[in-house]
Design a protein around this motif. Structure first.
Motif, PDB file in Angstrom:
ATOM      1  N   ALA A 302     -21.810  47.927 -12.867  1.00 46.99           N
ATOM      2  CA  ALA A 302     -22.430  46.401 -12.973  1.00 46.99           C
ATOM      3  C   ALA A 302     -21.155  45.974 -13.831  1.00 46.99           C
ATOM      4  O   ALA A 302     -20.576  44.875 -13.763  1.00 46.99           O
ATOM      5  CB  ALA A 302     -23.608  46.364 -13.609  1.00 46.99           C
ATOM      6  N   THR A 303     -20.687  46.848 -14.892  1.00 42.33           N
ATOM      7  CA  THR A 303     -19.595  46.175 -15.807  1.00 42.33           C
ATOM      8  C   THR A 303     -18.531  46.022 -15.027  1.00 42.33           C
ATOM      9  O   THR A 303     -17.656  45.171 -15.417  1.00 42.33           O
ATOM     10  CB  THR A 303     -19.397  47.330 -16.972  1.00 42.33           C
ATOM     11  OG1 THR A 303     -20.687  47.718 -17.460  1.00 42.33           O
ATOM     12  CG2 THR A 303     -18.431  46.838 -17.963  1.00 42.33           C
ATOM     13  N   GLN A 304     -17.887  46.930 -14.014  1.00 44.78           N
ATOM     14  CA  GLN A 304     -16.503  46.699 -13.299  1.00 44.78           C
ATOM     15  C   GLN A 304     -16.834  45.328 -12.574  1.00 44.78           C
ATOM     16  O   GLN A 304     -15.950  44.637 -12.546  1.00 44.78           O
ATOM     17  CB  GLN A 304     -16.389  47.980 -12.459  1.00 44.78           C
ATOM     18  CG  GLN A 304     -15.204  47.908 -11.716  1.00 44.78           C
ATOM     19  CD  GLN A 304     -14.016  47.611 -12.783  1.00 44.78           C
ATOM     20  OE1 GLN A 304     -13.923  48.462 -13.645  1.00 44.78           O
ATOM     21  NE2 GLN A 304     -13.110  46.616 -12.602  1.00 44.78           N
ATOM     22  N   LEU A 305     -18.157  45.197 -12.076  1.00 49.21           N
ATOM     23  CA  LEU A 305     -18.297  44.042 -11.441  1.00 49.21           C
ATOM     24  C   LEU A 305     -18.082  42.643 -12.264  1.00 49.21           C
ATOM     25  O   LEU A 305     -17.372  41.648 -11.764  1.00 49.21           O
ATOM     26  CB  LEU A 305     -19.672  44.012 -10.578  1.00 49.21           C
ATOM     27  CG  LEU A 305     -19.860  44.985  -9.418  1.00 49.21           C
ATOM     28  CD1 LEU A 305     -21.245  44.901  -8.784  1.00 49.21           C
ATOM     29  CD2 LEU A 305     -19.102  44.619  -8.235  1.00 49.21           C
ATOM     30  N   LEU A 306     -18.530  42.841 -13.249  1.00 45.71           N
ATOM     31  CA  LEU A 306     -18.327  41.678 -14.157  1.00 45.71           C
ATOM     32  C   LEU A 306     -16.953  41.449 -14.461  1.00 45.71           C
ATOM     33  O   LEU A 306     -16.409  40.360 -14.645  1.00 45.71           O
ATOM     34  CB  LEU A 306     -19.177  41.892 -15.537  1.00 45.71           C
ATOM     35  CG  LEU A 306     -19.249  40.697 -16.434  1.00 45.71           C
ATOM     36  CD1 LEU A 306     -20.082  39.397 -16.009  1.00 45.71           C
ATOM     37  CD2 LEU A 306     -20.096  41.196 -17.776  1.00 45.71           C
ATOM     38  N   LEU A 307     -16.368  42.597 -14.845  1.00 46.47           N
ATOM     39  CA  LEU A 307     -14.924  42.502 -15.299  1.00 46.47           C
ATOM     40  C   LEU A 307     -14.151  41.943 -14.166  1.00 46.47           C
ATOM     41  O   LEU A 307     -13.115  40.992 -14.359  1.00 46.47           O
ATOM     42  CB  LEU A 307     -14.279  43.716 -15.828  1.00 46.47           C
ATOM     43  CG  LEU A 307     -15.012  44.481 -16.948  1.00 46.47           C
ATOM     44  CD1 LEU A 307     -14.471  45.662 -17.073  1.00 46.47           C
ATOM     45  CD2 LEU A 307     -14.454  43.341 -18.208  1.00 46.47           C
ATOM     46  N   ASP A 308     -14.350  42.072 -12.872  1.00 50.80           N
ATOM     47  CA  ASP A 308     -13.650  41.892 -11.664  1.00 50.80           C
ATOM     48  C   ASP A 308     -13.935  40.233 -11.572  1.00 50.80           C
ATOM     49  O   ASP A 308     -12.927  39.485 -11.216  1.00 50.80           O
ATOM     50  CB  ASP A 308     -14.146  42.323 -10.374  1.00 50.80           C
ATOM     51  CG  ASP A 308     -13.584  43.916 -10.314  1.00 50.80           C
ATOM     52  OD1 ASP A 308     -12.693  44.395 -11.008  1.00 50.80           O
ATOM     53  OD2 ASP A 308     -14.446  44.607  -9.445  1.00 50.80           O
ATOM     54  N   LEU A 309     -15.050  39.766 -11.775  1.00 58.51           N
ATOM     55  CA  LEU A 309     -15.380  38.401 -11.673  1.00 58.51           C
ATOM     56  C   LEU A 309     -14.759  37.710 -12.572  1.00 58.51           C
ATOM     57  O   LEU A 309     -14.338  36.436 -12.641  1.00 58.51           O
ATOM     58  CB  LEU A 309     -16.727  38.171 -11.931  1.00 58.51           C
ATOM     59  CG  LEU A 309     -17.935  38.475 -10.412  1.00 58.51           C
ATOM     60  CD1 LEU A 309     -19.694  38.558 -10.879  1.00 58.51           C
ATOM     61  CD2 LEU A 309     -17.731  37.621  -9.467  1.00 58.51           C
ATOM     62  N   ALA A 310     -14.911  37.936 -13.829  1.00 55.71           N
ATOM     63  CA  ALA A 310     -14.077  37.529 -15.117  1.00 55.71           C
ATOM     64  C   ALA A 310     -12.646  37.355 -14.838  1.00 55.71           C
ATOM     65  O   ALA A 310     -11.849  36.419 -15.250  1.00 55.71           O
ATOM     66  CB  ALA A 310     -14.533  38.322 -16.338  1.00 55.71           C
ATOM     67  N   ALA A 311     -11.912  38.299 -14.091  1.00 51.47           N
ATOM     68  CA  ALA A 311     -10.643  38.253 -13.828  1.00 51.47           C
ATOM     69  C   ALA A 311     -10.338  37.477 -12.459  1.00 51.47           C
ATOM     70  O   ALA A 311      -9.140  37.308 -12.066  1.00 51.47           O
ATOM     71  CB  ALA A 311     -10.119  39.609 -13.504  1.00 51.47           C
ATOM     72  N   GLY A 312     -11.541  36.953 -11.784  1.00 57.47           N
ATOM     73  CA  GLY A 312     -11.131  35.997 -10.584  1.00 57.47           C
ATOM     74  C   GLY A 312     -10.948  36.683  -9.536  1.00 57.47           C
ATOM     75  O   GLY A 312     -10.754  36.175  -8.346  1.00 57.47           O
ATOM     76  N   ARG A 313     -11.636  37.884  -9.630  1.00 58.00           N
ATOM     77  CA  ARG A 313     -11.448  38.676  -8.449  1.00 58.00           C
ATOM     78  C   ARG A 313     -12.946  38.437  -7.554  1.00 58.00           C
ATOM     79  O   ARG A 313     -14.055  38.554  -8.300  1.00 58.00           O
ATOM     80  CB  ARG A 313     -11.224  40.310  -8.745  1.00 58.00           C
ATOM     81  CG  ARG A 313      -9.891  40.607  -9.009  1.00 58.00           C
ATOM     82  CD  ARG A 313      -9.425  42.046  -9.005  1.00 58.00           C
ATOM     83  NE  ARG A 313     -10.209  42.408 -10.278  1.00 58.00           N
ATOM     84  CZ  ARG A 313      -9.784  42.524 -11.527  1.00 58.00           C
ATOM     85  NH1 ARG A 313      -8.591  42.185 -11.854  1.00 58.00           N
ATOM     86  NH2 ARG A 313     -10.176  43.080 -12.340  1.00 58.00           N
ATOM     87  N   GLY A 314     -12.802  38.355  -6.437  1.00 55.82           N
ATOM     88  CA  GLY A 314     -14.277  38.013  -5.484  1.00 55.82           C
ATOM     89  C   GLY A 314     -15.075  39.364  -5.547  1.00 55.82           C
ATOM     90  O   GLY A 314     -14.550  40.392  -5.637  1.00 55.82           O
TER      91      GLY A 314
END
Length: 341
Positions: A302-314
């Protein structure tokens, strides 16, 4: 250099480069030659330089901070989530803020509003009761949100959790394989989808074994020790049973307490299965048979998904289900030769 706090100018002067080069190196925003990077690192260490995080956030558009909203901190399962989130966040150079909501929707909204104003990079949530449309508003306004463990009814929020229905089926199939048919279920809190999923898995396994479901064998324990205790006392007084499947390990502790208080033994008279596989599950008397859900892996994913979203990655996939696992210990055995109690 003066005697005050070292600045980026001091680092640049010692490393023999421009302040712009130091800024690019520290923010990771440009190509830096290995030798130059090594010189800057050495200067930073020698001077004890600490970058200005506010200034850095203006450049990188990131505060390198994420938040976690939990309903409470009493459940040991949440401690395992926090550990996994914190480890992944630190590895990514971020810090984690912990907020407890006590299941209060007004407090949840206050926290989300405050965190958005503080420009955190994103928020992990577990067990929110805020209306889904309000959560979707925060997402539309640019606040990345990822849900873990307990889901919310929103297609705009990714969810990472264990397969609750499968976990419940595994628990009941284990008890059925031992010869139990009078299996009670101490359910989770009403109105939560994870409670419904675990009830569903319980009923699925009974139906697959052609064992008739008896509604009198289901009582609400609300995921707490006291709830499990009170539910089991009521079940023992009203129904004949040889086994109990508790919706989580905390309520299983209350189940075992009520069974012992009634003069019965675990597993001689009544077998017990929990759900979570908390660290304490192996240290009960007897050790608790339970369903392991990978809390640490759920937290990390879940944390990695959040970091991806924050970085603009879909994040193309909304639902991420992890596999549960049956852990057999000493609280389950074949039913005795005596009549069910």
């Amino acid at each position: 250099m003066g005697s005050g706090r070292p600045t980026i100018y001091d680092v640049a002067r010692l490393a023999g480069v421009s302040t712009a080069t130091v800024s690019r190196a520290l923010n990771g925003t440009g190509q830096i030659a290995p030798a130059t990077g090594a010189a800057i690192d050495a200067a930073v260490r020698q001077l004890g330089y600490q970058p200005n995080t506010v200034a850095r956030s203006l450049v990188t558009k990131s505060t390198q901070t994420i938040a976690l909203l939990l309903p409470d901190i009493a459940n040991p399962f949440y401690a395992e989530l926090v550990s996994g989130i914190q480890q992944r966040a630190l590895a990514a150079g971020s810090t984690m803020l912990l907020c407890t909501t006590e299941g209060d929707p007004e407090r949840e909204e206050q926290y989300l509003s405050l965190l958005r104003a503080k420009q955190v990079d994103g928020v992990l949530v577990d067990g929110l009761v805020l209306p889904p449309e309000r959560i979707a508003d925060f997402v539309r306004e640019g606040l990345p949100i990822v849900c873990l463990d307990r889901d919310i009814d929103s297609t705009s929020v990714p969810l990472v959790q264990v397969d609750n229905r499968l976990g419940a089926r595994l628990a009941i199939e284990h008890l059925l394989s031992l010869g139990h048919t009078r299996i009670a279920h101490v359910a989770g809190a009403p109105g939560l989808r994870i409670s419904d999923e675990r009830v569903g898995g319980y009923r699925d396994a009974l139906a697959a074994a052609a064992v008739e479901h008896d509604p009198a064998l289901v009582a609400v324990g609300s995921f707490t020790e006291q709830g499990g205790y009170e539910a089991t006392r009521a079940l023992l007084a009203a129904s004949k049973l040889t086994a109990v499947f508790a919706a989580n390990d905390l309520s299983a502790l209350g189940v075992m307490h009520a069974i012992a208080e009634s003069g019965r033994g675990v597993p001689d008279d009544v077998s017990v299965v929990g759900f979570d596989d908390l660290r304490l599950a192996g240290h009960t008397t007897p050790p608790l048979t339970t369903i392991h859900q990978p809390a640490f892996e759920i937290a990390q994913r879940a944390t990695q998904l959040l970091l991806d979203l924050a970085a603009g990655r879909g994040v193309p996939q909304r639902l991420h289900l992890l596999e549960p696992e049956l852990v057999v210990r000493g609280s389950t055995a074949a039913p005795g030769l005596t009549e069910p109690m």
